[in-house]
Design a protein around this motif. Sequence first.
Motif, short mmCIF file in Angstrom:
data_model
loop_
_atom_site.label_atom_id
_atom_site.label_comp_id
_atom_site.label_asym_id
_atom_site.label_seq_id
_atom_site.Cartn_x
_atom_site.Cartn_y
_atom_site.Cartn_z
N THR A 1 -10.76 1.90 2.61
CA THR A 1 -9.40 1.62 3.03
C THR A 1 -9.18 0.23 3.86
OG1 THR A 1 -8.72 3.85 2.57
CG2 THR A 1 -7.24 2.55 3.84
N ALA A 2 -9.90 0.17 4.87
CA ALA A 2 -9.79 -1.03 5.81
C ALA A 2 -10.05 -2.24 5.00
CB ALA A 2 -10.77 -0.72 6.91
N GLU A 3 -10.83 -2.24 4.04
CA GLU A 3 -11.18 -3.49 3.46
C GLU A 3 -9.89 -3.99 2.46
OE1 GLU A 3 -14.01 -4.88 -0.46
OE2 GLU A 3 -14.50 -2.96 0.73
N GLN A 4 -9.23 -2.73 1.96
CA GLN A 4 -8.12 -3.08 1.07
C GLN A 4 -6.95 -3.43 1.99
OE1 GLN A 4 -6.43 0.52 -0.78
NE2 GLN A 4 -4.86 -0.54 -1.89
N MET A 5 -6.88 -3.22 3.18
CA MET A 5 -5.79 -3.50 3.96
C MET A 5 -5.99 -4.97 4.28
SD MET A 5 -5.30 -0.66 7.07
CE MET A 5 -4.04 0.75 6.38
N VAL A 6 -7.38 -5.34 4.55
CA VAL A 6 -7.61 -6.79 5.09
C VAL A 6 -7.41 -7.69 4.07
CG1 VAL A 6 -9.47 -8.49 5.59
CG2 VAL A 6 -9.33 -6.33 6.76
N ARG A 7 -7.81 -7.26 2.55
CA ARG A 7 -7.71 -8.09 1.55
C ARG A 7 -6.17 -8.38 1.15
NH1 ARG A 7 -11.47 -8.81 -1.83
NH2 ARG A 7 -12.78 -7.26 -1.08
N GLU A 8 -5.20 -7.51 1.30
CA GLU A 8 -3.83 -7.43 1.15
C GLU A 8 -3.15 -8.50 2.13
OE1 GLU A 8 -1.80 -3.96 0.86
OE2 GLU A 8 -2.87 -3.33 -1.07
N GLN A 9 -3.86 -8.69 3.48
CA GLN A 9 -3.13 -9.45 4.36
C GLN A 9 -3.88 -10.78 4.59
OE1 GLN A 9 -1.42 -7.24 7.71
NE2 GLN A 9 -2.24 -5.30 6.59
N LEU A 10 -4.83 -10.94 3.99
CA LEU A 10 -5.95 -12.07 4.08
C LEU A 10 -5.18 -13.35 4.05
CD1 LEU A 10 -8.93 -12.48 4.84
CD2 LEU A 10 -9.31 -12.99 2.21
N LYS A 11 -5.48 -14.29 5.10
CA LYS A 11 -4.87 -15.70 5.20
C LYS A 11 -6.06 -16.53 5.94
CE LYS A 11 -0.16 -14.25 6.60
NZ LYS A 11 0.84 -14.11 7.71
N PRO A 12 -6.04 -17.86 5.46
CA PRO A 12 -7.04 -18.81 6.01
C PRO A 12 -7.42 -18.70 7.51
CG PRO A 12 -5.71 -19.86 4.69
CD PRO A 12 -5.17 -18.52 4.75
N LEU B 1 -5.61 5.20 9.27
CA LEU B 1 -5.58 3.69 9.35
C LEU B 1 -4.04 3.04 9.18
CD1 LEU B 1 -8.43 4.73 7.67
CD2 LEU B 1 -8.91 2.33 8.13
N THR B 2 -4.09 2.15 10.17
CA THR B 2 -2.77 1.26 10.09
C THR B 2 -3.18 -0.26 10.83
OG1 THR B 2 -0.79 1.13 10.86
CG2 THR B 2 -1.95 2.09 12.39
N SER B 3 -2.53 -1.11 10.09
CA SER B 3 -2.75 -2.39 10.48
C SER B 3 -1.47 -3.31 10.84
CB SER B 3 -3.15 -3.35 9.24
OG SER B 3 -2.56 -3.33 8.03
N GLU B 4 -0.22 -2.51 10.85
CA GLU B 4 1.08 -3.02 11.22
C GLU B 4 1.74 -2.34 12.35
OE1 GLU B 4 5.29 -4.05 8.66
OE2 GLU B 4 3.60 -2.78 7.85
N VAL B 5 2.41 -3.06 13.33
CA VAL B 5 3.33 -2.32 14.23
C VAL B 5 4.71 -2.73 14.10
CG1 VAL B 5 3.77 -2.08 16.76
CG2 VAL B 5 1.08 -2.11 15.83
N VAL B 6 5.55 -2.14 13.94
CA VAL B 6 6.97 -2.38 13.87
C VAL B 6 7.79 -1.91 14.79
CG1 VAL B 6 9.01 -1.99 12.24
CG2 VAL B 6 6.89 -1.97 11.25
N GLN B 7 8.82 -2.86 15.55
CA GLN B 7 9.41 -2.51 16.67
C GLN B 7 10.36 -1.79 16.27
OE1 GLN B 7 8.51 -3.26 19.82
NE2 GLN B 7 6.82 -4.10 18.90
N GLY B 8 10.88 -0.84 17.28
CA GLY B 8 11.67 0.26 17.28
C GLY B 8 12.96 -0.27 17.83
N ALA B 9 14.17 0.81 17.90
CA ALA B 9 15.27 0.22 18.80
C ALA B 9 15.49 0.30 20.09
CB ALA B 9 16.38 1.38 18.12
N MET C 1 0.77 -1.17 -0.08
CA MET C 1 0.07 0.00 0.09
C MET C 1 0.85 1.25 -0.13
SD MET C 1 -3.13 -1.02 2.59
CE MET C 1 -4.01 0.05 1.92
N GLN C 2 0.36 2.31 -0.43
CA GLN C 2 0.88 3.56 -0.48
C GLN C 2 0.71 4.39 0.71
OE1 GLN C 2 3.36 4.56 -2.51
NE2 GLN C 2 3.77 6.49 -0.97
N TYR C 3 1.57 4.16 1.93
CA TYR C 3 1.38 5.04 2.95
C TYR C 3 1.59 6.48 2.98
CZ TYR C 3 1.39 0.17 4.93
OH TYR C 3 0.99 -1.09 5.04
N THR C 4 0.55 7.27 3.60
CA THR C 4 0.94 8.51 3.78
C THR C 4 1.55 9.01 5.13
OG1 THR C 4 -1.12 8.81 4.88
CG2 THR C 4 -1.19 9.02 2.41
N GLU C 5 1.75 8.48 5.98
CA GLU C 5 2.45 8.68 7.44
C GLU C 5 2.79 7.71 8.22
OE1 GLU C 5 0.36 11.91 9.95
OE2 GLU C 5 0.26 10.18 11.52
#
Length: 405
Positions: A91-102, A161-169, A1-5
Amino acid sequence: MQYTEIMVRYGELSTKGKNRKGFIDRLGSNVRKALHEFETVKIQANRDRLHVSLNGADSDAVMTRLKMVFGIQNFSPSIKVARTFEATAQTAEQMVREQLKPKMTFKVNTRRSDHEFPIDTNEMNTRLGGYILDQFPELTVDVHHPDLTIRVEIRGNGIFLTSEVVQGAGGLPVGTGGKGMLMLSGGIDSPVAGYLGMKRGVSMEMVHFFSPPYTSQQALAKAKELTGKLARYSGSIQFLQVPFTEIQETIKEKVPEGYLMTVQRRLMLRLTAALAIKRHGLAIFNGESLGQVASQTMESMLAINDVTTMPILRPVVSLDKTEIIKIAKDIDTYELSILPFEDCCTIFAPPSPKTKPNLERTRLYEARLDIDGLMQRALDGVQVSEIKAGEDFLNQQEDVFAELL
């Protein structure tokens, strides 16, 4: 996805009370330095979060750099949408669609800082969760341990909207713990010591002793490249190149072989302490690990530390070599450190250095030297340069390094 922030969350900064603002301001400054190559990026450091507006910049490249900035607990790439439920749902639908798993589970987590927005947090959670279930009936809601969390933040200037958390230092922003002087060799240990000191908020300046013609331009480039690796964690670092040839030649001529290393290290420490005083440093850091080599026994440390009352901090003192190597590999300094270019610590090294040097004898042998004159000439020849994150010094020696890599 093209993130803005990218929304950045603070770590230990939340415990700083009245000092919190200073820590946040410093983190904002460090993030700006770390992202200096991304001209369109804008940073806003607020009390609760830090926001990185990408303005078209490559989000993956920006996040790679953010992972190395101390003081960040974690961060999330976000997409800004219009302040409507419809835009949020699409946008939430697009996020789910890109990460969808069984058999995937999910939940919606809403935070509303703009209380004038007509949909409150509970209603947004319910309506958006229902919409997602309508689009993906194979999903299951799990509010405790979901596979996917859709986070919605409602602000005055849009919905994010976000669906990812990345750990920092983690750690503390570099600069909040005062300034330290790192005695940087070309080996494995000292860059790791610098990294660990910086993680606790210390702003490091690199002190590198250079002894031409005994040490090469490749060795100097290697030390600067190591500094560039560490600069990723703060944005930039001052590199102090100290001429050491005359001192080493004089010591070799006038000091017994067994005490060459001890007296040499005393002069290095004297010079580093003098530079710290001149440049407002509060402590000296080095990569000594107890018992690893002859100059790192308790007796040697006593004989060497004798020349200064300035604090000498050794972040790797209790680590064994395997532990140090692991950290070096994690911070990407190991492969560079093992390149076979001699630094001034290895030239003139005696075959049998004293592992338990006598303090009084050490002082006696050092008294044969013109300490003041040697130090003054070395200090007069110090060269200072600023090394930024992402700078590449290896290309300056491309032909030589290509044969070794």
